[in-house]
Design a protein around this motif. Sequence first.
Motif, PDB file in Angstrom:
ATOM      1  N   LEU A  43      -9.118   6.610  -7.928  1.00  0.00           N
ATOM      2  CA  LEU A  43      -7.807   7.142  -7.570  1.00  0.00           C
ATOM      3  C   LEU A  43      -6.839   7.162  -8.746  1.00  0.00           C
ATOM      4  CD1 LEU A  43      -7.364   5.537  -4.072  1.00  0.00           C
ATOM      5  CD2 LEU A  43      -7.431   7.965  -4.578  1.00  0.00           C
ATOM      6  N   SER A  44      -7.047   6.278  -9.706  1.00  0.00           N
ATOM      7  CA  SER A  44      -6.108   6.271 -10.825  1.00  0.00           C
ATOM      8  C   SER A  44      -6.265   7.538 -11.667  1.00  0.00           C
ATOM      9  CB  SER A  44      -6.318   5.030 -11.687  1.00  0.00           C
ATOM     10  OG  SER A  44      -7.520   5.165 -12.415  1.00  0.00           O
TER      11      SER A  44
ATOM     12  N   PHE B 245      -5.162   4.134   3.646  1.00  0.00           N
ATOM     13  CA  PHE B 245      -5.397   2.715   3.413  1.00  0.00           C
ATOM     14  C   PHE B 245      -5.801   1.983   4.679  1.00  0.00           C
ATOM     15  CE2 PHE B 245      -2.700   3.697  -0.228  1.00  0.00           C
ATOM     16  CZ  PHE B 245      -3.438   3.109  -1.221  1.00  0.00           C
TER      17      PHE B 245
ATOM     18  N   PHE C 103      -0.527   7.325  -5.940  1.00  0.00           N
ATOM     19  CA  PHE C 103      -1.708   8.199  -5.916  1.00  0.00           C
ATOM     20  C   PHE C 103      -1.365   9.609  -5.468  1.00  0.00           C
ATOM     21  CE2 PHE C 103      -4.221   4.109  -5.196  1.00  0.00           C
ATOM     22  CZ  PHE C 103      -4.406   3.951  -6.548  1.00  0.00           C
ATOM     23  N   MET C 104      -0.161   9.771  -4.918  1.00  0.00           N
ATOM     24  CA  MET C 104       0.301  11.104  -4.549  1.00  0.00           C
ATOM     25  C   MET C 104       0.834  11.834  -5.763  1.00  0.00           C
ATOM     26  SD  MET C 104       2.816  10.936  -1.412  1.00  0.00           S
ATOM     27  CE  MET C 104       2.128   9.756  -0.322  1.00  0.00           C
TER      28      MET C 104
ATOM     29  N   GLN D 269      -6.696  12.531  -1.894  1.00  0.00           N
ATOM     30  CA  GLN D 269      -5.701  11.726  -1.188  1.00  0.00           C
ATOM     31  C   GLN D 269      -6.354  10.496  -0.576  1.00  0.00           C
ATOM     32  OE1 GLN D 269      -2.216  12.163  -0.836  1.00  0.00           O
ATOM     33  NE2 GLN D 269      -2.588  13.500  -2.582  1.00  0.00           N
ATOM     34  N   VAL D 270      -5.513   9.548  -0.192  1.00  0.00           N
ATOM     35  CA  VAL D 270      -6.050   8.260   0.224  1.00  0.00           C
ATOM     36  C   VAL D 270      -5.451   7.809   1.555  1.00  0.00           C
ATOM     37  CG1 VAL D 270      -4.340   7.099  -1.207  1.00  0.00           C
ATOM     38  CG2 VAL D 270      -6.368   5.859  -0.505  1.00  0.00           C
TER      39      VAL D 270
ATOM     40  N   ALA E 127       0.207   4.302  -2.333  1.00  0.00           N
ATOM     41  CA  ALA E 127       0.009   5.644  -1.786  1.00  0.00           C
ATOM     42  C   ALA E 127       0.888   6.639  -2.516  1.00  0.00           C
ATOM     43  CB  ALA E 127       0.312   5.649  -0.289  1.00  0.00           C
TER      44      ALA E 127
ATOM     45  N   GLU F 136       0.804  -1.226   0.000  1.00  0.00           N
ATOM     46  CA  GLU F 136       0.000   0.000   0.000  1.00  0.00           C
ATOM     47  C   GLU F 136       0.833   1.270   0.000  1.00  0.00           C
ATOM     48  OE1 GLU F 136      -2.693  -0.803   3.196  1.00  0.00           O
ATOM     49  OE2 GLU F 136      -4.140  -1.716   1.846  1.00  0.00           O
TER      50      GLU F 136
ATOM     51  N   MET G 152     -10.044   2.225  -6.473  1.00  0.00           N
ATOM     52  CA  MET G 152      -8.808   2.258  -7.252  1.00  0.00           C
ATOM     53  C   MET G 152      -9.043   2.918  -8.606  1.00  0.00           C
ATOM     54  SD  MET G 152      -6.521   1.198  -5.335  1.00  0.00           S
ATOM     55  CE  MET G 152      -7.004   1.061  -3.633  1.00  0.00           C
TER      56      MET G 152
END
Lengths: 311, 698
Positions: free
Chosen positions: B425-426, B461, A196-197, B458-459, A193, A189, B422
């Motif tokens: 987010l992509s 997890f 995705f940043m 932003q994510v 992360a 992950e 996902m």
Amino acid sequence: MTASTDLGTGAGEQVIDQPRRGALVLRRLLGNRLAVVGLGVIVALFVLAYTAPLVYHWDYEELDYTAFLAAPSADHWFGTTQVGGDVFAQTMRGLQKSLVIGLLVGVISTAVAAVVGAAAGYFGGWVDRSLMWLVDLLLVLPSFLVIAIVSPTFRGQTWLVFVLLLALFAWMITARIVRGMTLTLREREFVKAARFMGVPPWKIIFRHIVPNMSSLLIIDATITVGTAILAETGLSFFGFGVQPPDVSLGSLIAAGVDSAQTFPWLFGFSAGFLILAVLSVNLVGDGLRDALDAGSVRSRRADRRARGSAT
Amino acid sequence: MTAAEQFLDPVLAEGPVLTVSNLSVSFPSEAGRVDAVRGLSYEIATGEVLGIVGESGSGKSVSSMAVMGLLPGSARISGSVRFRDTELIGKPDVELSRIRGRRIAMVFQDPLSALTPVFTVGDQVAEALQVHRRELSASAARNRAVELLDLVGIPNAGSRAKAFPHEFSGGMRQRAVIAMAIANDPDLIIADEPTTALDVTVQAQVLDVLKTAREVTGAGILLITHDLGVVAGVADRVLVMYAGRAVESAPVDELFARPRMPYTLGLLGSLPRLDDEERRPLVPIEGQPPALTNLPAGCPFTPRCPLAVDLCREVEPELEIVAMAHRAACHRSSELVRSDATDVYGVSTLAEAGTGEVPRGERPVVLAVRDMIKHYPITRGTVLRRRIGTVHAVDGVSFEVRQGETLGLVGESGCGKTTTLMEILSLTQPERGSVEVLGRDVTGLDRKARTRLRRDVQVVFQDPVASLDPRMPVADIIAEPLVTHGVLRSEIRTRVPELLRLVGLRPEHASRYPAEFSGGQRQRIGIARALALEPKLLVLDEPVSALDVSIQAGVVNLLEELRVRLGLAYLFVAHDLSVVRHIADRVAVMYLGRIVEIGEVRTVFRAPQHPYTQALLSAIPVPDPAVERARERILLTGDLPSPADPPAGCRFRSRCFRYTALDAADQRRCEQDDPALERTDAPDQQVACHFAAPYAVL
């Protein structure tokens, strides 16, 4: 734990010291006693190999016709060879060559393995297929044969070419292992992360993927240092690499091994330096691995020691 | 069956099945001896269910392993474990083996590793029978195995017995494990987190099977779990463990109604509840459970206890009777009668968001997903690949998230929640449909614009261990998004301590590595990293499901506070509907790649219209024994169909209880027409069902 808690009281708004990863690793490395010893020995070996010939009264090419196979003495510190060459001068000359060859090959081959393996694993698709095709090709080519064939081309060139050739055939298996590890790391992950940043792929590879394989890479590099020094001996046999009258630790050991029982100085000193060099590289490698591994108990202890001595 | 009758003989069944007294277990470790269990005592009567609850590391599993004699040789065990009239501690392994599996059975957490992959399920159940009964012939054992599998609710048990474990779903496997456990009519069944690895609807089924198992065998059940909701529904008596000791034990109603130990009180307060009407702040228990090496004198809960007095630091309280059949280990338990967790722990009520005044329709849309589709091809062949099928992971999903609100996306594993995330987010064009972030369609974005857009999305997890690079100090982890987006280094140096403070960590933690932090703290670091760029939308993928309840409450409160303070929008994916009930404003329920119901949380939870939502809600245990008993549970039959081959027409049809009650003409409609999302009478609720009807499950 307690030391750092004390640090923070009254921190208020001022900027607190945030050491970057590099500084932190260095501090932890220097807190590891064995690693510092190893580092010291390597530096000492370099200094010795390059300065001793300047002050010593024999040259490695000179022959003393008054002393054949003489035992170590005040005049010839490490004794002499069958033809009257000074063993100390030759050992120092050999040490220069072998240290540089070993360290360079170790670092270059591991770096190539890390980059190629991580790129293949991370990007996948055609990048992966073509890089792995290259790896397989190099694996099936008999390296000695290739070097023997190309050696006339490079004859008379600098011996650094030789370093590159040695490195060229030393990285493939590691690259395959690195690729496999990258495939699993890619799905972790923290890599997602970073993606995705908006961190670019190559930065992810160098910032997240390669450091997480550092244990493997460091062990690989330290082993390669030892094998490269020895492999060079075998290649010299093909008339490539270090040529007489020039010497390396490998060629000295090869020449002295037959008479190791009767004239131990011919073999013992060069072998001793080889062991010392490989051993200290391993110590530094171990220290580096612990310093990079955040979870290691030993490094945390070393960290505390370093922090304690700093204040 | 003669053996079974013998075990059910009333003369033999008298008295407690298991008596554990003063059990202590310690292990050697680098940092000294770990006292995992410290003087634990309890009894289980025939046919009784004792629930042992506690957080990870409280010694609940270790104590049950000690009972079974399954601890490694390095463990030092003292005290006494009496099973009927036999002392188990100190018995050689050979003798224990004769008891284990025959008279004491065990159900483990992970049903996949509890079954051998190379034998059929039927053979494994038959083996469990034959190991203890040599005289049983192979064919008799096989027949009995099929009977047992049928008993635990495996459909077509005869043919399914010939299947291998990997051909079973998780719930089916756990049923098979329970079948093995009851094979020899045991007197005691130890179930260690039997439903933790399962989805809620399957959990409800498995708990039901466990109840059947008790009725059939009359065995006492030791149920070990971290989930107070499960305990409330199943157990007769509850034992709460903390730091290797029992801190409270009581009949289930008594414990939930009148906890007398601050830890139990805090645990109950830290649980988000499905049946909460108003949003109340959760009660986080500050701090961490103690390390079990060199425990200081006094009560181990003292550092986290709001009621601690000097006496607590000096003397560890004994487990004493405080009421009828109610024991608690606390010096101040007498003062705790009728106390509220929020009073004791002093939690302030949350301020409502500033956006609360602006009606939802007028707030800007942060994320809009329209008719999004993600299909994965299934291919066969290595040289010549051909497509043999399609996994419909996400199959036409539409929703909106507006500024300052939280949309909860719920569903069982495999329903496509994570794939949806996902895909969003992509920030690339989906296979079909569109994704709009802050009004910008992600289709046709060039690389630069996409990178710029990432600042706003932003994510966080699920797994706090995997989501932080273990080789990076915390300062670098939090600084990474800032560095990536070209923030000046001098600014980063002030921003990092700011962010750490924002999520409730100390700035001097910056130079440490993630490994030095606990799960809850790591999740806070992950949140700090996600907030570094001041995003507008935070995508949260099960952010609290890997945390212990008391820690989870702190993180949930933090998320809520941040949303209010920073005006964030959350897309919150979770399988735990209680957490969603607590944190979300709107909720979308997914099933097999589709949204089957979406709407305002209060409406959907109070009057769910889709049968799947109703089943899902009814499967969630409520941590209140009285409510649990009164509830009617809708048990879904079967498992989630494969997303590679969804049923024609309505996808939920194969498990729908409403469908089975319909007449043939209406059934045909479900078989042929795929229902689309349609508005209901409620102001904000849409449902995809031909025969939608509200049904209050709470």
